[in-house]
Scaffold this motif. Structure first.
Motif, PDB file in Angstrom:
ATOM      1  N   PRO A 189     -12.480  -2.645  15.819  1.00  0.00           N
ATOM      2  CA  PRO A 189     -12.398  -3.236  14.737  1.00  0.00           C
ATOM      3  C   PRO A 189     -12.987  -2.991  13.692  1.00  0.00           C
ATOM      4  N   SER A 190     -14.515  -3.051  14.478  1.00  0.00           N
ATOM      5  CA  SER A 190     -15.520  -2.011  13.536  1.00  0.00           C
ATOM      6  C   SER A 190     -15.215  -1.141  12.582  1.00  0.00           C
ATOM      7  N   ALA A 191     -14.674  -0.211  12.956  1.00  0.00           N
ATOM      8  CA  ALA A 191     -13.704   1.035  12.496  1.00  0.00           C
ATOM      9  C   ALA A 191     -12.553   1.100  11.330  1.00  0.00           C
ATOM     10  N   MET A 192     -12.809  -0.420  11.127  1.00  0.00           N
ATOM     11  CA  MET A 192     -11.818  -0.637   9.901  1.00  0.00           C
ATOM     12  C   MET A 192     -11.556   1.326   8.676  1.00  0.00           C
ATOM     13  N   ASN A 193     -10.062   1.310   9.141  1.00  0.00           N
ATOM     14  CA  ASN A 193     -10.158   2.139   8.161  1.00  0.00           C
ATOM     15  C   ASN A 193      -8.281   2.601   7.170  1.00  0.00           C
ATOM     16  N   PHE A 194      -8.349   1.696   5.992  1.00  0.00           N
ATOM     17  CA  PHE A 194      -6.840   1.453   5.566  1.00  0.00           C
ATOM     18  C   PHE A 194      -6.575   2.030   5.164  1.00  0.00           C
ATOM     19  N   GLY A 195      -6.877   3.028   4.948  1.00  0.00           N
ATOM     20  CA  GLY A 195      -6.163   4.563   4.297  1.00  0.00           C
ATOM     21  C   GLY A 195      -5.353   5.929   5.656  1.00  0.00           C
ATOM     22  N   SER A 196      -6.264   5.381   6.383  1.00  0.00           N
ATOM     23  CA  SER A 196      -5.677   6.486   7.454  1.00  0.00           C
ATOM     24  C   SER A 196      -5.639   6.170   8.928  1.00  0.00           C
TER      25      SER A 196
ATOM     26  N   SER B   5       3.214  -6.687  -8.435  1.00  0.00           N
ATOM     27  CA  SER B   5       1.309  -6.041  -8.356  1.00  0.00           C
ATOM     28  C   SER B   5       1.644  -5.391  -7.455  1.00  0.00           C
ATOM     29  N   PHE B   6       0.577  -4.565  -6.851  1.00  0.00           N
ATOM     30  CA  PHE B   6       0.378  -3.297  -6.608  1.00  0.00           C
ATOM     31  C   PHE B   6      -1.170  -2.946  -6.175  1.00  0.00           C
ATOM     32  N   PRO B   7      -1.719  -2.759  -5.097  1.00  0.00           N
ATOM     33  CA  PRO B   7      -2.786  -2.550  -5.298  1.00  0.00           C
ATOM     34  C   PRO B   7      -3.426  -1.344  -5.977  1.00  0.00           C
TER      35      PRO B   7
ATOM     36  N   PHE C 160       0.714  -0.780   0.348  1.00  0.00           N
ATOM     37  CA  PHE C 160       0.141  -0.107  -0.238  1.00  0.00           C
ATOM     38  C   PHE C 160       1.124   1.026   0.051  1.00  0.00           C
ATOM     39  N   ILE C 161       0.264   2.352  -0.806  1.00  0.00           N
ATOM     40  CA  ILE C 161       1.416   3.583  -0.957  1.00  0.00           C
ATOM     41  C   ILE C 161       2.459   3.831  -1.824  1.00  0.00           C
ATOM     42  N   ILE C 162       3.060   2.273  -1.491  1.00  0.00           N
ATOM     43  CA  ILE C 162       4.516   2.473  -2.373  1.00  0.00           C
ATOM     44  C   ILE C 162       4.480   1.279  -3.621  1.00  0.00           C
ATOM     45  N   SER C 163       4.222   0.647  -3.779  1.00  0.00           N
ATOM     46  CA  SER C 163       3.858  -0.338  -4.868  1.00  0.00           C
ATOM     47  C   SER C 163       3.700   0.665  -6.117  1.00  0.00           C
ATOM     48  N   ASN C 164       3.923   0.733  -7.537  1.00  0.00           N
ATOM     49  CA  ASN C 164       4.019   1.590  -8.742  1.00  0.00           C
ATOM     50  C   ASN C 164       4.413   0.735  -9.685  1.00  0.00           C
ATOM     51  N   PRO C 165       4.126   1.321 -10.951  1.00  0.00           N
ATOM     52  CA  PRO C 165       4.607   0.399 -12.312  1.00  0.00           C
ATOM     53  C   PRO C 165       5.622   0.602 -12.775  1.00  0.00           C
ATOM     54  N   ASP C 166       6.302   1.146 -11.972  1.00  0.00           N
ATOM     55  CA  ASP C 166       7.936   1.205 -12.257  1.00  0.00           C
ATOM     56  C   ASP C 166       8.464  -0.513 -11.823  1.00  0.00           C
TER      57      ASP C 166
ATOM     58  N   TRP D  14       0.645   3.244   6.999  1.00  0.00           N
ATOM     59  CA  TRP D  14       1.465   3.522   6.097  1.00  0.00           C
ATOM     60  C   TRP D  14       1.931   4.728   6.124  1.00  0.00           C
ATOM     61  N   LYS D  15       1.937   5.701   6.099  1.00  0.00           N
ATOM     62  CA  LYS D  15       2.268   7.498   5.800  1.00  0.00           C
ATOM     63  C   LYS D  15       3.177   7.433   6.881  1.00  0.00           C
ATOM     64  N   ASP D  16       2.813   7.030   7.997  1.00  0.00           N
ATOM     65  CA  ASP D  16       3.422   7.563   9.566  1.00  0.00           C
ATOM     66  C   ASP D  16       3.893   5.911   9.818  1.00  0.00           C
ATOM     67  N   ILE D  17       2.658   5.405   9.978  1.00  0.00           N
ATOM     68  CA  ILE D  17       3.227   3.991  10.683  1.00  0.00           C
ATOM     69  C   ILE D  17       3.561   3.006   9.923  1.00  0.00           C
ATOM     70  N   TRP D  18       4.879   2.913   9.226  1.00  0.00           N
ATOM     71  CA  TRP D  18       5.255   1.949   8.402  1.00  0.00           C
ATOM     72  C   TRP D  18       5.122   0.539   8.302  1.00  0.00           C
ATOM     73  N   GLY D  19       4.656   0.002   7.642  1.00  0.00           N
ATOM     74  CA  GLY D  19       4.701  -1.195   7.476  1.00  0.00           C
ATOM     75  C   GLY D  19       6.088  -2.690   7.361  1.00  0.00           C
ATOM     76  N   SER D  20       5.559  -3.721   7.806  1.00  0.00           N
ATOM     77  CA  SER D  20       6.815  -4.761   7.694  1.00  0.00           C
ATOM     78  C   SER D  20       6.705  -5.867   8.140  1.00  0.00           C
ATOM     79  N   GLY D  21       6.703  -6.456   7.427  1.00  0.00           N
ATOM     80  CA  GLY D  21       7.423  -8.161   8.171  1.00  0.00           C
ATOM     81  C   GLY D  21       8.627  -8.502   8.913  1.00  0.00           C
TER      82      GLY D  21
END
Length: 320
Positions: A265-272, A40-42, A21-27, A281-288
């Motif tokens: 959990p009922s207040a899901m908000n995937f973009g912010s 892949s990209f979202p 999310f946010i990171i994947s792009n055509p390049d 994703w923007k401020d809090i960075w996902g990582s495995g």
């Protein structure tokens, strides 16, 4: 497992790059496909919707041109990720564009819709649905998904809590279609281990954040390089769904990673932000948890070359 025709003979190594999310792009997607794995990209990374049309045109045109110039070594297919959830008010428009470009692989998340699976099947594509437990896995297959992405403990972003060993084994007992293993895979040896467990493909995301093509801040990329498994925090605070995030980004947002409240959990908000002012994703960075093996920022092609070499070396060592 009967390998889907759309993937048969098309992959250099059995790897699908996870949508970031946010990171994947055509390049990044084009580089992954040219190097021999599914990129892949979202769809939600392309904003507004008109940009999704532009991205799909760019990806299909460049890959078609590459394939004409390299018939002996064509690119791997690409994939688009769709959030199949009531919060995604773009789903219908985005699906229409995916149909326009006959997207080969659709990755579905957070919801199972029979109509989505049928649409992709009708244009000749396949659907891979990410799941975190057996209930969701059965639901996706019962509604017509082609395959399953078993998102296990240690995966980046939204992730489950099951060990991949148990999750893959239990899924393979009842499902003989395509299974992808997601969770802490960042080496060629990890790809082979996923296959040994019963998966057909490895699903790799976090390591691609630290590639030159990725649309991530340099500090984020360096955080992946510097990070270890113990630097990952599992919480549902930021989106309402449990996921894994880099500890340092949580600290930089002024929060205590060891004392985070639970979100609704009922207040899901995937973009912010979910129930936090810090934006996921923007401020809090996902990582495995597999980032300890990522040692440098490099191009996607260089990283895939490394994966392929490790994969073959591990097979050779185990067979010697």
């Amino acid at each position: 497992m009967a390998e889907p025709d759309i993937l048969k003979g098309k992959l250099r190594i059995p790897v699908i790059g996870a949508p970031l999310f946010i990171i994947s792009n055509p390049d990044l997607v084009i580089a992954q496909c040219k190097a021999g794995i599914v990129g892949s990209f979202p769809s939600l990374n392309a904003r507004p919707v008109s940009q999704l049309d532009e991205w799909l045109d760019q990806i299909t045109s460049e890959l078609d041109s590459y394939n004409r110039a390299n018939p002996e070594k064509p690119a791997a297919p690409f994939a688009v990720n769709q959030i199949v959830h009531r919060s995604n008010n773009r789903l219908e428009e985005d699906m229409a564009l995916c149909e326009k470009y006959k997207v080969p692989v659709l990755i579905c998340s957070l919801g199972a819709q029979e109509a989505v699976y049928k649409a992709v099947d009708n244009w000749g594509g396949i659907t891979l649905h990410d799941v975190i437990n057996q209930r969701f896995a059965h639901k996706a297959i019962d509604k017509g998904a082609t395959g399953l992405i078993c998102v296990s403990a240690g995966a980046g972003g939204h992730a489950g809590a099951l060990s991949p060993y148990g999750f893959i084994a239990e899924t393979r007992e009842w499902f003989d279609g395509p299974i992808l293993c997601s969770g802490s895979i960042s080496t060629g040896g990890g790809v082979l281990a996923a296959q040994a467990m019963g998966a057909d493909y490895a699903y790799i995301g976090s390591a691609f954040i630290a590639t030159k093509e990725a649309r991530a801040e340099e500090a984020y990329k360096q955080g992946i390089v510097d990070g270890k498994a113990e630097d990952i925090v599992y919480t549902n605070l930021f989106t309402g769904v449990h996921g894994n995030y880099l500890r340092k980004s949580i600290e930089d947002a002024g929060l205590d990673p060891d004392n985070l409240p639970e979100s609704d959990p009922s207040a899901m908000n995937f973009g912010s932000g979910g129930s936090s002012d810090a934006k996921a994703w923007k401020d809090i960075w996902g990582s495995g948890q597999g980032i300890g093996s990522v040692k440098a920022i490099q191009s996607a092609g260089e990283y895939i070359d490394q994966l392929a070499a490790e994969y073959e070396a591990t097979k050779a060592r185990l067979c010697s």
